[in-house]
Design a protein around this motif. Structure first.
Motif, PDB file in Angstrom:
ATOM      1  N   CYS B 196     -21.640  61.147   5.820  1.00 17.11           N
ATOM      2  CA  CYS B 196     -21.809  60.666   4.444  1.00 17.11           C
ATOM      3  C   CYS B 196     -22.565  61.740   3.678  1.00 17.11           C
ATOM      4  N   GLY B 197     -22.797  61.483   2.389  1.00 17.15           N
ATOM      5  CA  GLY B 197     -23.583  62.414   1.587  1.00 17.15           C
ATOM      6  C   GLY B 197     -22.746  63.459   0.872  1.00 17.15           C
ATOM      7  N   VAL B 198     -23.407  64.141  -0.042  1.00 18.17           N
ATOM      8  CA  VAL B 198     -22.773  65.180  -0.859  1.00 18.17           C
ATOM      9  C   VAL B 198     -23.473  66.505  -0.580  1.00 18.17           C
ATOM     10  N   ASN B 199     -22.676  67.527  -0.326  1.00 12.92           N
ATOM     11  CA  ASN B 199     -23.240  68.846  -0.065  1.00 12.92           C
ATOM     12  C   ASN B 199     -23.405  69.612  -1.375  1.00 12.92           C
ATOM     13  N   GLY B 200     -24.639  69.825  -1.797  1.00  9.64           N
ATOM     14  CA  GLY B 200     -24.912  70.513  -3.046  1.00  9.64           C
ATOM     15  C   GLY B 200     -24.918  72.023  -2.883  1.00  9.64           C
ATOM     16  N   ALA B 201     -24.721  72.713  -4.014  1.00  8.69           N
ATOM     17  CA  ALA B 201     -24.700  74.175  -3.983  1.00  8.69           C
ATOM     18  C   ALA B 201     -26.079  74.731  -3.611  1.00  8.69           C
ATOM     19  N   VAL B 202     -27.141  74.088  -4.066  1.00  8.43           N
ATOM     20  CA  VAL B 202     -28.487  74.573  -3.722  1.00  8.43           C
ATOM     21  C   VAL B 202     -28.728  74.450  -2.219  1.00  8.43           C
ATOM     22  N   ARG B 203     -28.175  73.407  -1.630  1.00  6.50           N
ATOM     23  CA  ARG B 203     -28.302  73.252  -0.180  1.00  6.50           C
ATOM     24  C   ARG B 203     -27.696  74.461   0.534  1.00  6.50           C
ATOM     25  N   ASP B 204     -26.532  74.898   0.057  1.00  9.24           N
ATOM     26  CA  ASP B 204     -25.911  76.084   0.663  1.00  9.24           C
ATOM     27  C   ASP B 204     -26.752  77.337   0.421  1.00  9.24           C
ATOM     28  N   TRP B 205     -27.322  77.431  -0.769  1.00  9.59           N
ATOM     29  CA  TRP B 205     -28.193  78.572  -1.069  1.00  9.59           C
ATOM     30  C   TRP B 205     -29.376  78.582  -0.100  1.00  9.59           C
ATOM     31  N   LEU B 206     -29.964  77.427   0.131  1.00  7.99           N
ATOM     32  CA  LEU B 206     -31.099  77.334   1.062  1.00  7.99           C
ATOM     33  C   LEU B 206     -30.683  77.748   2.479  1.00  7.99           C
ATOM     34  N   THR B 207     -29.517  77.280   2.894  1.00  7.82           N
ATOM     35  CA  THR B 207     -29.021  77.642   4.229  1.00  7.82           C
ATOM     36  C   THR B 207     -29.065  79.149   4.435  1.00  7.82           C
ATOM     37  N   GLU B 208     -28.661  79.858   3.388  1.00  4.87           N
ATOM     38  CA  GLU B 208     -28.583  81.319   3.502  1.00  4.87           C
ATOM     39  C   GLU B 208     -29.921  82.001   3.299  1.00  4.87           C
ATOM     40  N   ASN B 209     -30.833  81.375   2.563  1.00  4.24           N
ATOM     41  CA  ASN B 209     -31.986  82.123   2.070  1.00  4.24           C
ATOM     42  C   ASN B 209     -33.351  81.775   2.659  1.00  4.24           C
ATOM     43  N   LEU B 258     -45.848  76.954  -0.055  1.00  5.41           N
ATOM     44  CA  LEU B 258     -44.575  77.466   0.463  1.00  5.41           C
ATOM     45  C   LEU B 258     -43.387  76.934  -0.348  1.00  5.41           C
ATOM     46  N   LEU B 259     -43.457  75.659  -0.697  1.00  8.94           N
ATOM     47  CA  LEU B 259     -42.386  75.082  -1.521  1.00  8.94           C
ATOM     48  C   LEU B 259     -42.322  75.749  -2.888  1.00  8.94           C
ATOM     49  N   GLN B 260     -43.488  76.051  -3.446  1.00  8.79           N
ATOM     50  CA  GLN B 260     -43.489  76.707  -4.761  1.00  8.79           C
ATOM     51  C   GLN B 260     -42.889  78.106  -4.668  1.00  8.79           C
ATOM     52  N   THR B 261     -43.142  78.777  -3.567  1.00 12.25           N
ATOM     53  CA  THR B 261     -42.544  80.098  -3.362  1.00 12.25           C
ATOM     54  C   THR B 261     -41.024  79.982  -3.325  1.00 12.25           C
ATOM     55  N   LEU B 262     -40.554  79.006  -2.579  1.00 12.99           N
ATOM     56  CA  LEU B 262     -39.112  78.760  -2.455  1.00 12.99           C
ATOM     57  C   LEU B 262     -38.509  78.398  -3.817  1.00 12.99           C
ATOM     58  N   ARG B 263     -39.230  77.567  -4.538  1.00 15.37           N
ATOM     59  CA  ARG B 263     -38.753  77.112  -5.844  1.00 15.37           C
ATOM     60  C   ARG B 263     -38.642  78.286  -6.822  1.00 15.37           C
ATOM     61  N   GLN B 264     -39.624  79.152  -6.811  1.00 14.34           N
ATOM     62  CA  GLN B 264     -39.582  80.307  -7.708  1.00 14.34           C
ATOM     63  C   GLN B 264     -38.428  81.238  -7.333  1.00 14.34           C
ATOM     64  N   ALA B 265     -38.200  81.388  -6.035  1.00 17.30           N
ATOM     65  CA  ALA B 265     -37.094  82.246  -5.597  1.00 17.30           C
ATOM     66  C   ALA B 265     -35.752  81.687  -6.086  1.00 17.30           C
ATOM     67  N   LEU B 266     -35.606  80.381  -6.015  1.00 15.59           N
ATOM     68  CA  LEU B 266     -34.369  79.757  -6.497  1.00 15.59           C
ATOM     69  C   LEU B 266     -34.227  79.936  -8.008  1.00 15.59           C
ATOM     70  N   LEU B 267     -35.338  79.777  -8.725  1.00 17.77           N
ATOM     71  CA  LEU B 267     -35.295  79.935 -10.188  1.00 17.77           C
ATOM     72  C   LEU B 267     -34.851  81.354 -10.573  1.00 17.77           C
ATOM     73  N   GLN B 268     -35.199  82.311  -9.700  1.00 17.19           N
ATOM     74  CA  GLN B 268     -34.845  83.696 -10.031  1.00 17.19           C
ATOM     75  C   GLN B 268     -33.440  84.089  -9.573  1.00 17.19           C
ATOM     76  N   GLN B 269     -32.818  83.219  -8.802  1.00 20.15           N
ATOM     77  CA  GLN B 269     -31.450  83.494  -8.355  1.00 20.15           C
ATOM     78  C   GLN B 269     -30.479  83.383  -9.534  1.00 20.15           C
ATOM     79  N   ALA B 270     -29.631  84.375  -9.695  1.00 22.11           N
ATOM     80  CA  ALA B 270     -28.678  84.325 -10.816  1.00 22.11           C
ATOM     81  C   ALA B 270     -27.673  83.196 -10.616  1.00 22.11           C
TER      82      ALA B 270
END
Lengths: 270, 270
Positions: B196-209, B258-270
């Motif tokens: 079940c569930g929906v696979n989001g694009a950010v989830r895939d980004w996290l997988t890689e990053n 650590l979460l804030q670091t991750l969040r900032q990295a995502l914000l900077q992703q094009a």
């Protein structure tokens, strides 16, 4: 033939309609005779139940009858369809984001089914897809029908008229477009629709009417083996009426006079 | 802002579109910056996967980018949405009954989320609805979203920003509009989306990053107790980015650098 969207002739809906975005709505399909919907009492009761369970606004009964008549009058037979959605809405799943509901009433030319399918029975198969269990949606004829789409796409052999579905726990559920019943002695057995499946108007008609034929209507958990062992198996929906099942794989059922009696009674129901 | 239906300016679709009749389609939502979709590589890969699983035709990548640009250019921020359906069709579930597919590309004004939700975290609740299990549809962002609608309608307290969902077997699944993650030591744990569930694009980004931050990404079966025991919990979707969970009932989590670091990295992703 034609269509009314919120009472006005139209063939389109807003691309922001929640019926499209989320499948947030319900529908009913029915046979129209000169614009009059057959089994209307059961159709409207079911529409009302389904709408209530999803907190959708229910249109006035006479309004729906008038719209179906306007579209179908003058045609001996037609397919009528009523769709109700929560309407166009802002982004987001919350129901409060929706505006006015959308009401689509449509009539399409009757294409029917060959007479011999009702008389001699149909060939069916098992579907590989297993229906998911969701008590909150079970029984409702809602617009989330991807499971039906996937199941119906498992075969394209025109000699197979319907696919039967088990649920995730392995219990018999329904056909891709029909309810399913087993005849055993004087019992009509049909799957309970408390965890998956769609409750058809003919199913409700049978609930009320089989006792006239000395039969008992019983909802229960049924297995694939129960089906194979049954004296007879049949399907129903509002367009096909009753179809005996003649064959499933190697299992062949002989024609059942009792089923033909039941089928004729349904055909004569207004 | 505006919308293109099969490339032409329009706000409507056929009332016979299978996206409406059956929810027979998929969609993606994304942030647009001057018409450029963020996380596009992940969004398009996910759209391609989802379309393939439902045998839907996938539009050319450049065509989608051109249409998003045409709608969003000149707006610093906007919400982009791509919807693909199997198109208008004859009656019946069979995919073969469908005509040409429908492609809806839309841009809406950016409303965003308060900055403090990403910085300080959000309050969440458990939903009562349990997600049904359907491996054939799991992970796909399809148009059958009634479970999300019902779950999101369980609360209207604006202080609660998201509801968490368990599946029918009691395992943690997702939020009503987000994926969910647990931080435990140096592991990012998230529910498997195989049933079940929906696979989001950010989830895939996290997988890689996440490995860049010394973290290990792990999909597994997680319980409500696992969530309560986690060092930190966070949510993601393409519009909110990453949201730390600050509170669930009595459980309060302290802010995680650590979460804030991750969040900032995502914000900077094009």
């Amino acid at each position: 033939m034609a269509m009314l969207v919120n009472g006005l002739p139209a063939e389109v809906v807003s691309a922001r309609d929640r019926g499209l975005s989320y499948g947030d709505g319900v529908f009913r399909t029915m046979q129209l005779r000169d614009g009059r919907p057959r089994l209307w009492r059961w159709q409207y009761a079911r529409l009302a139940d389904d709408a209530a369970r999803l907190s959708l606004q229910l249109p006035d009964e006479q309004l729906l009858l008038d719209e179906l008549a306007a579209l179908g009058r003058g045609h001996a037979l037609a397919v009528g369809k009523i769709t109700l959605t929560r309407g166009a809405g802002a982004r987001g799943y919350a129901m409060a984001a929706a505006g006015a509901p959308t009401r689509i009433v449509a009539a399409a030319p009757w294409q029917g089914y060959p007479e011999e399918q009702g008389r001699d029975g149909v060939h069916v198969r098992w579907c590989e897809l297993k229906l998911s269990l969701q008590p909150r949606l079970a029984g409702i004829k809602h617009l989330n029908r991807l499971e039906s789409v996937l199941a119906r796409s498992e075969w394209d052999d025109p000699a197979i008229q319907e696919g039967l579905l088990l649920d995730q726990d392995g219990w018999l559920a329904e056909g891709t477009m029909s309810n399913v019943y087993l005849l055993r002695d004087r019992q009509v057995l049909t799957p309970r629709l408390d965890r998956c499946g769609v409750n058809g108007a003919v199913r409700d008609w049978l609930t009320e009417n089989v006792s006239q034929f000395g039969l008992e209507f019983i909802e229960s958990r049924l297995s694939a083996a129960d089906l194979i062992d049954a004296d007879a198996v049949f399907l129903s929906n509002s367009l096909m009426g009753l179809w005996p099942v003649a064959r499933l794989g190697d299992r062949v059922w002989t024609p059942s006079p009792l089923l033909q009696t039941l089928r004729q009674a349904l055909l004569q129901q207004a």
